[in-house]
Design an enzyme around this catalytic site. Structure first.
Site, PDB file in Angstrom:
ATOM      1  N   ASN A   1      13.779   4.033   4.891  1.00 51.62           N
ATOM      2  CA  ASN A   1      12.653   2.888   5.756  1.00 51.62           C
ATOM      3  C   ASN A   1      10.985   3.660   5.971  1.00 51.62           C
ATOM      4  O   ASN A   1      11.819   4.997   6.912  1.00 51.62           O
ATOM      5  CB  ASN A   1      13.668   2.038   6.062  1.00 51.62           C
ATOM      6  CG  ASN A   1      12.709   0.628   6.888  1.00 51.62           C
ATOM      7  OD1 ASN A   1      12.319  -0.080   5.891  1.00 51.62           O
ATOM      8  ND2 ASN A   1      12.740   0.525   8.003  1.00 51.62           N
TER       9      ASN A   1
ATOM     10  N   SER B   1       0.710  -0.954   0.704  1.00 54.28           N
ATOM     11  CA  SER B   1      -0.551   0.121   0.056  1.00 54.28           C
ATOM     12  C   SER B   1       1.327   1.034   0.186  1.00 54.28           C
ATOM     13  O   SER B   1       0.682   2.019  -0.430  1.00 54.28           O
ATOM     14  CB  SER B   1      -1.156  -0.403   0.842  1.00 54.28           C
ATOM     15  OG  SER B   1      -0.269   0.029   2.107  1.00 54.28           O
ATOM     16  N   ASN B   2       2.290   0.679   0.420  1.00 56.46           N
ATOM     17  CA  ASN B   2       3.180   2.232   1.041  1.00 56.46           C
ATOM     18  C   ASN B   2       3.515   2.682  -1.119  1.00 56.46           C
ATOM     19  O   ASN B   2       3.877   3.556  -1.183  1.00 56.46           O
ATOM     20  CB  ASN B   2       3.846   2.367   1.571  1.00 56.46           C
ATOM     21  CG  ASN B   2       3.691   2.241   3.039  1.00 56.46           C
ATOM     22  OD1 ASN B   2       3.862   3.873   3.230  1.00 56.46           O
ATOM     23  ND2 ASN B   2       3.895   1.793   3.437  1.00 56.46           N
TER      24      ASN B   2
ATOM     25  N   HIS C   1       8.714   2.867   8.880  1.00 49.40           N
ATOM     26  CA  HIS C   1       8.661   2.624  10.129  1.00 49.40           C
ATOM     27  C   HIS C   1       7.044   2.522  11.144  1.00 49.40           C
ATOM     28  O   HIS C   1       7.122   3.660  11.496  1.00 49.40           O
ATOM     29  CB  HIS C   1       9.697   2.227  11.382  1.00 49.40           C
ATOM     30  CG  HIS C   1       9.346   0.470  12.297  1.00 49.40           C
ATOM     31  ND1 HIS C   1       9.416  -0.485  11.736  1.00 49.40           N
ATOM     32  CD2 HIS C   1       9.128   1.272  13.497  1.00 49.40           C
ATOM     33  CE1 HIS C   1       9.383  -0.634  12.960  1.00 49.40           C
ATOM     34  NE2 HIS C   1       9.432  -0.196  14.524  1.00 49.40           N
TER      35      HIS C   1
ATOM     36  N   GLU D   1       1.308   7.314   6.973  1.00 51.96           N
ATOM     37  CA  GLU D   1       2.386   6.649   6.020  1.00 51.96           C
ATOM     38  C   GLU D   1       2.176   7.050   4.992  1.00 51.96           C
ATOM     39  O   GLU D   1       3.355   7.634   4.057  1.00 51.96           O
ATOM     40  CB  GLU D   1       2.526   4.802   6.460  1.00 51.96           C
ATOM     41  CG  GLU D   1       3.233   4.813   7.782  1.00 51.96           C
ATOM     42  CD  GLU D   1       3.344   2.809   7.664  1.00 51.96           C
ATOM     43  OE1 GLU D   1       3.624   2.401   6.792  1.00 51.96           O
ATOM     44  OE2 GLU D   1       2.457   2.638   8.552  1.00 51.96           O
TER      45      GLU D   1
ATOM     46  N   GLY E   1      22.835  -0.495  11.442  1.00 52.24           N
ATOM     47  CA  GLY E   1      21.672  -1.399  12.547  1.00 52.24           C
ATOM     48  C   GLY E   1      20.100  -1.633  11.560  1.00 52.24           C
ATOM     49  O   GLY E   1      19.498  -0.822  11.296  1.00 52.24           O
TER      50      GLY E   1
END
Ligand code: GRF
Length: 231
Positions: free
Chosen positions: A122, A28-29, A124, A192, A161
């Site tokens: 990214n 969906s993003n 999150h 988002e 990380g």
């Protein structure tokens, strides 16, 4: 990262930013990014969609609009490093300028991060650094268990990380008394879909820089976005 790093553009290039999207599921993003491009709100072009899982909805979405798709499953390679080298090869073949991990379930290996240093972002579903790691419903469940009253989403650069690279932008949502992980996830997801295209746009415009591990130059005050400041 020390000193100033301008990323991924200097601001002098006005051609659409070439995006490679990493996906693992619903997509969906990815769809929100494509919608922002189609509506003229985002000067970018999705040049390839890379999935680590075959047959997912994100791939079906890419197929309907004729975007090249590459599937690189972990089981087809001796190691995660080898798989990620293949992903880097795919991204380079398509002249990708910015890699967007949008619902990508695998941790990106160090060599791939290095190959696209400061050019992988990214999203999150938490206000990092709280509730880092894992895919839905893990971060949302952790937020509910902790009893926080505000949660949200974070767009950040990918480093070695997990969910710990420099933060580009965040959007907050309230946590309600009767929330379930699913209801909270869905409220966060709406944000988002606004935040990720916005952050990609800033990167394409070349207005952000990383100084001493912190991202500077976000148009919104304090780098924090609310619905009011987006619209
Ligand atoms: C989103 O919640 C994103 O924050 C997380 O995974 C989910 C992906 O959703 N990393 P979708 O595949 O974009 O619909």
């Amino acid at each position: 990262m020390s000193g100033d790093v301008h990323t991924p553009r200097s601001g002098l290039d006005h051609s659409p930013l070439r995006l490679g999207i990493l996906v693992s599921g619903r997509g969906s993003n990815f769809q929100a990014i494509q919608k922002a491009i189609d509506s003229g709100d985002l000067a970018a072009r999705v040049v390839v969609v890379v999935s680590n899982r075959p047959g997912v909805l994100a791939i079906a979405r890419a197929e309907t609009i004729d975007i090249p798709i590459a599937v690189h499953e972990r089981r087809d390679f001796p190691s995660r490093h080898d798989r990620d080298q293949e992903i880097v090869k795919t991204l380079r073949e398509h002249d990708v300028e910015l890699v967007v991990s949008a619902g990508y379930s695998a941790v990106i290996s160090a060599a791939a991060v290095e190959a696209y240093r400061d050019r992988i972002i990214n999203i999150h579903p938490s206000l990092l650094p709280a509730f880092a790691g894992g895919m839905a419903p893990k971060p949302q469940t952790a937020a509910l268990r902790a009893g926080v009253k505000i949660s949200g989403c974070t767009v950040h650069f990918v480093t070695d990380g997990v969910d710990s690279g420099p933060i580009i932008a965040q959007a907050a949502v309230p946590v309600l008394d009767d929330d379930t992980p699913a209801s909270l996830a869905s409220r966060i997801l709406e944000e988002e879909h606004l935040l990720l295209p916005l952050a990609i746009g800033w990167l394409g415009e070349g207005i952000l820089k990383i100084r001493n591990g912190r991202v500077r130059g976000c148009p919104a005050t304090a780098g924090s976005i609310s619905r009011a400041s987006i619209s």
